[in-house]
Write a protein that holds these residues in place. Structure first.
Motif, PDB file in Angstrom:
ATOM      1  N   GLY A 132       0.829  -1.195   0.000  1.00 10.79           N
ATOM      2  CA  GLY A 132       0.000   0.000   0.000  1.00 10.79           C
ATOM      3  C   GLY A 132       0.864   1.247   0.000  1.00 10.79           C
ATOM      4  N   PRO A 133       0.256   2.432   0.011  1.00 10.71           N
ATOM      5  CA  PRO A 133       1.029   3.679  -0.031  1.00 10.71           C
ATOM      6  C   PRO A 133       1.895   3.869   1.202  1.00 10.71           C
ATOM      7  CG  PRO A 133      -1.291   4.119   0.413  1.00 10.71           C
ATOM      8  CD  PRO A 133      -1.193   2.673   0.046  1.00 10.71           C
ATOM      9  N   ASP A 134       2.993   4.540   1.007  1.00  2.00           N
ATOM     10  CA  ASP A 134       3.883   4.890   2.108  1.00  2.00           C
ATOM     11  C   ASP A 134       3.194   5.945   2.978  1.00  2.00           C
ATOM     12  OD1 ASP A 134       7.037   4.635   2.771  1.00  2.00           O
ATOM     13  OD2 ASP A 134       6.323   6.654   3.262  1.00  2.00           O
ATOM     14  N   PRO A 135       3.358   5.877   4.291  1.00  6.72           N
ATOM     15  CA  PRO A 135       2.722   6.867   5.170  1.00  6.72           C
ATOM     16  C   PRO A 135       3.098   8.315   4.854  1.00  6.72           C
ATOM     17  CG  PRO A 135       3.544   5.026   6.452  1.00  6.72           C
ATOM     18  CD  PRO A 135       4.046   4.833   5.056  1.00  6.72           C
ATOM     19  N   PHE A 136       4.280   8.516   4.280  1.00  7.05           N
ATOM     20  CA  PHE A 136       4.732   9.870   3.979  1.00  7.05           C
ATOM     21  C   PHE A 136       4.365  10.326   2.564  1.00  7.05           C
ATOM     22  CE2 PHE A 136       8.187   8.720   7.156  1.00  7.05           C
ATOM     23  CZ  PHE A 136       7.535   9.346   8.212  1.00  7.05           C
ATOM     24  N   SER A 137       3.732   9.455   1.799  1.00  5.10           N
ATOM     25  CA  SER A 137       3.363   9.824   0.437  1.00  5.10           C
ATOM     26  C   SER A 137       2.075  10.635   0.413  1.00  5.10           C
ATOM     27  CB  SER A 137       3.193   8.567  -0.429  1.00  5.10           C
ATOM     28  OG  SER A 137       2.027   7.858  -0.051  1.00  5.10           O
ATOM     29  N   SER A 138       1.879  11.371  -0.660  1.00  8.20           N
ATOM     30  CA  SER A 138       0.659  12.169  -0.798  1.00  8.20           C
ATOM     31  C   SER A 138      -0.573  11.282  -0.946  1.00  8.20           C
ATOM     32  CB  SER A 138       0.775  13.095  -2.016  1.00  8.20           C
ATOM     33  OG  SER A 138       1.005  12.343  -3.196  1.00  8.20           O
ATOM     34  N   LYS A 139      -0.383  10.055  -1.408  1.00  5.16           N
ATOM     35  CA  LYS A 139      -1.517   9.145  -1.578  1.00  5.16           C
ATOM     36  C   LYS A 139      -2.117   8.732  -0.245  1.00  5.16           C
ATOM     37  CE  LYS A 139      -3.040   4.892  -3.823  1.00  5.16           C
ATOM     38  NZ  LYS A 139      -2.679   3.712  -4.655  1.00  5.16           N
ATOM     39  N   PHE A 140      -1.284   8.674   0.792  1.00  2.00           N
ATOM     40  CA  PHE A 140      -1.810   8.303   2.103  1.00  2.00           C
ATOM     41  C   PHE A 140      -2.438   9.533   2.761  1.00  2.00           C
ATOM     42  CE2 PHE A 140      -1.409   7.440   6.728  1.00  2.00           C
ATOM     43  CZ  PHE A 140      -2.291   6.384   6.772  1.00  2.00           C
ATOM     44  N   SER A 141      -3.679   9.753   2.438  1.00  3.64           N
ATOM     45  CA  SER A 141      -4.424  10.910   2.933  1.00  3.64           C
ATOM     46  C   SER A 141      -5.628  10.443   3.745  1.00  3.64           C
ATOM     47  CB  SER A 141      -4.911  11.758   1.750  1.00  3.64           C
ATOM     48  OG  SER A 141      -5.841  10.998   0.969  1.00  3.64           O
ATOM     49  N   ALA A 142      -6.258  11.375   4.411  1.00  2.00           N
ATOM     50  CA  ALA A 142      -7.466  11.048   5.179  1.00  2.00           C
ATOM     51  C   ALA A 142      -8.562  10.526   4.260  1.00  2.00           C
ATOM     52  CB  ALA A 142      -7.941  12.278   5.947  1.00  2.00           C
ATOM     53  N   TYR A 144      -8.194   8.932   1.337  1.00  2.00           N
ATOM     54  CA  TYR A 144      -7.838   7.560   0.936  1.00  2.00           C
ATOM     55  C   TYR A 144      -8.115   6.576   2.071  1.00  2.00           C
ATOM     56  CZ  TYR A 144      -4.793   3.484   0.738  1.00  2.00           C
ATOM     57  OH  TYR A 144      -4.305   2.204   0.808  1.00  2.00           O
ATOM     58  N   PHE A 145      -7.623   6.886   3.265  1.00  2.00           N
ATOM     59  CA  PHE A 145      -7.713   5.949   4.379  1.00  2.00           C
ATOM     60  C   PHE A 145      -9.161   5.737   4.808  1.00  2.00           C
ATOM     61  CE2 PHE A 145      -5.767   4.724   8.716  1.00  2.00           C
ATOM     62  CZ  PHE A 145      -5.577   3.424   8.283  1.00  2.00           C
ATOM     63  N   PHE A 146      -9.936   6.811   4.822  1.00  2.00           N
ATOM     64  CA  PHE A 146     -11.348   6.705   5.204  1.00  2.00           C
ATOM     65  C   PHE A 146     -12.119   5.846   4.207  1.00  2.00           C
ATOM     66  CE2 PHE A 146     -15.750   8.431   5.323  1.00  2.00           C
ATOM     67  CZ  PHE A 146     -16.065   8.078   6.630  1.00  2.00           C
ATOM     68  N   SER A 147     -11.809   6.006   2.919  1.00  2.00           N
ATOM     69  CA  SER A 147     -12.507   5.221   1.892  1.00  2.00           C
ATOM     70  C   SER A 147     -12.199   3.731   2.028  1.00  2.00           C
ATOM     71  CB  SER A 147     -12.121   5.713   0.496  1.00  2.00           C
ATOM     72  OG  SER A 147     -10.768   5.436   0.209  1.00  2.00           O
ATOM     73  N   ILE A 148     -10.983   3.412   2.482  1.00  2.00           N
ATOM     74  CA  ILE A 148     -10.612   2.011   2.713  1.00  2.00           C
ATOM     75  C   ILE A 148     -11.287   1.471   3.970  1.00  2.00           C
ATOM     76  CG2 ILE A 148      -8.713   0.442   3.267  1.00  2.00           C
ATOM     77  CD1 ILE A 148      -8.658   1.297   0.384  1.00  2.00           C
ATOM     78  N   LEU A 149     -11.214   2.227   5.055  1.00  2.00           N
ATOM     79  CA  LEU A 149     -11.712   1.743   6.343  1.00  2.00           C
ATOM     80  C   LEU A 149     -13.221   1.561   6.369  1.00  2.00           C
ATOM     81  CD1 LEU A 149      -9.520   3.750   8.892  1.00  2.00           C
ATOM     82  CD2 LEU A 149      -9.157   1.438   7.993  1.00  2.00           C
ATOM     83  N   ARG A 150     -13.951   2.398   5.637  1.00  2.00           N
ATOM     84  CA  ARG A 150     -15.406   2.287   5.654  1.00  2.00           C
ATOM     85  C   ARG A 150     -15.884   0.971   5.045  1.00  2.00           C
ATOM     86  NH1 ARG A 150     -17.675   7.015   1.880  1.00  2.00           N
ATOM     87  NH2 ARG A 150     -19.607   6.220   2.783  1.00  2.00           N
ATOM     88  N   GLN A 151     -14.989   0.276   4.321  1.00  2.00           N
ATOM     89  CA  GLN A 151     -15.329  -1.019   3.724  1.00  2.00           C
ATOM     90  C   GLN A 151     -14.882  -2.193   4.589  1.00  2.00           C
ATOM     91  OE1 GLN A 151     -14.004  -1.189  -0.482  1.00  2.00           O
ATOM     92  NE2 GLN A 151     -13.603   0.996  -0.312  1.00  2.00           N
ATOM     93  N   LYS A 199      -7.416  12.559  12.026  1.00  2.00           N
ATOM     94  CA  LYS A 199      -6.504  12.699  13.165  1.00  2.00           C
ATOM     95  C   LYS A 199      -5.497  11.555  13.176  1.00  2.00           C
ATOM     96  CE  LYS A 199      -6.396  13.107  18.209  1.00  2.00           C
ATOM     97  NZ  LYS A 199      -7.211  13.130  19.465  1.00  2.00           N
ATOM     98  N   LEU A 200      -5.956  10.331  12.904  1.00  2.00           N
ATOM     99  CA  LEU A 200      -5.075   9.162  12.906  1.00  2.00           C
ATOM    100  C   LEU A 200      -3.997   9.281  11.832  1.00  2.00           C
ATOM    101  CD1 LEU A 200      -4.312   6.385  13.986  1.00  2.00           C
ATOM    102  CD2 LEU A 200      -6.107   5.390  12.538  1.00  2.00           C
ATOM    103  N   VAL A 201      -4.366   9.736  10.645  1.00  2.00           N
ATOM    104  CA  VAL A 201      -3.384   9.925   9.569  1.00  2.00           C
ATOM    105  C   VAL A 201      -2.319  10.935   9.992  1.00  2.00           C
ATOM    106  CG1 VAL A 201      -3.060  10.876   7.244  1.00  2.00           C
ATOM    107  CG2 VAL A 201      -4.913   9.248   7.692  1.00  2.00           C
ATOM    108  N   PHE A 202      -2.753  12.026  10.597  1.00  2.00           N
ATOM    109  CA  PHE A 202      -1.813  13.041  11.083  1.00  2.00           C
ATOM    110  C   PHE A 202      -0.877  12.453  12.139  1.00  2.00           C
ATOM    111  CE2 PHE A 202      -0.751  16.218  14.321  1.00  2.00           C
ATOM    112  CZ  PHE A 202      -0.084  17.159  13.553  1.00  2.00           C
ATOM    113  N   ILE A 203      -1.441  11.684  13.079  1.00  2.00           N
ATOM    114  CA  ILE A 203      -0.655  11.083  14.163  1.00  2.00           C
ATOM    115  C   ILE A 203       0.359  10.093  13.613  1.00  2.00           C
ATOM    116  CG2 ILE A 203      -0.786   9.496  16.126  1.00  2.00           C
ATOM    117  CD1 ILE A 203      -1.565  12.332  16.867  1.00  2.00           C
TER     118      ILE A 203
END
Length: 271
Positions: A132-142, A144-151, A199-203
């Protein structure tokens, strides 16, 4: 197991000694790691190191002819030595790469669960192609992550450690990030609000950057490349602190087993 900060700290330590240098030749003392050492590693002669970079928990050496992919496994580490120490080694010093600046890049691995392989194209390597995307990449955004987690109808901690969702996180930093985000590891992923995910993505980014600045975390076997222990262990709030007082509220830290791994949390600060 070394996670993203430990691999990045290793990369930063060896980079100045290797970039644009030649690997003159190699010495392989043990070929039986997680996968057999690639035959091409044995045959290296005067290969130029074009670049060094990280993909998730993998360190990649870009040569003028292919790539060397290194994974530190459970207990592996890399160190830079002067070549006059080539005859000083132990049973866990498996590979030496002799560099044109009179240095040696040595791979040591007590448990022998690491990887040291050569490939034509790192992007097609089976352990990297599905990352998956690197945590420091622009792809790893809130978003992106929210769209994955909601599934997902699984524990949020399991999602953090799923390398196909986000690459580089392991047990230590998953526990720590969830604590600082105030989220229980037992929360079902699709119950998190967009605000909580943001918040989790930022943390995640903040905790990983903080750890890299301190050379990663020393737990059991990991040794930073310059032989200085990673100092982020001093900043661990919950990991490996079962029945110790939470630094924020004084409640006792709880530990449970999730997916065969220990989870640590404070049931007052996290919900």
């Amino acid at each position: 197991m070394p996670e993203l900060p430990e691999v990045q700290s290793t990369l930063l330590s060896i980079y100045p000694y290797l970039i644009r240098k030649k690997i003159l030749f190699s010495v392989v003392r043990n070929s039986n790691l997680r996968l057999p050492i690639s035959r091409e590693i044995y045959k290296i002669k005067n290969y130029i190191i074009v670049d060094l970079f990280r993909k998730g928990k993998y360190l990649i050496i870009h040569l003028n002819y292919g790539y060397i992919i290194i994974h530190l496994g459970m207990s592996g580490n890399l160190c830079i030595l002067p070549n006059h120490q080539s005859n000083i080694f132990n049973n866990n010093d498996h590979i030496d790469l002799f560099i044109s600046n009179n240095k040696i890049l040595r791979y040591n691995d007590v448990r022998r669960f690491g990887l040291f392989v050569w490939v034509y194209d790192f992007s097609t390597f089976k352990f990297i192609s599905n990352l998956g995307p690197d945590p420091f990449s622009s792809k790893f955004s809130a978003i992106y992550f929210f769209s994955i987690l909601r599934q997902k109808k699984t524990f949020i901690k399991n999602c953090l450690m799923n390398q196909s969702i986000i690459s580089g996180l392991g047990n230590i930093y998953s526990n720590e990030c969830l604590f600082h985000a105030g989220i229980l590891p037992t929360r079902i992923s699709n119950t998190l609000s967009f605000y909580e995910v943001k918040k989790l993505v930022f943390i995640i980014k903040l905790v990983l950057k903080s750890s890299i600045k301190l050379g990663g975390t020393t737990i059991k076997n990991f040794i930073c490349t310059n032989r200085i222990f990673g100092l982020f262990y001093r900043n661990l709030y919950v990991y490996n602190r079962k029945n110790k007082k939470c630094y924020l509220c004084n409640n006792l830290i709880i530990s449970i087993i999730q997916n065969k791994r220990k989870s640590f949390f404070c049931d007052f600060c996290q919900y």
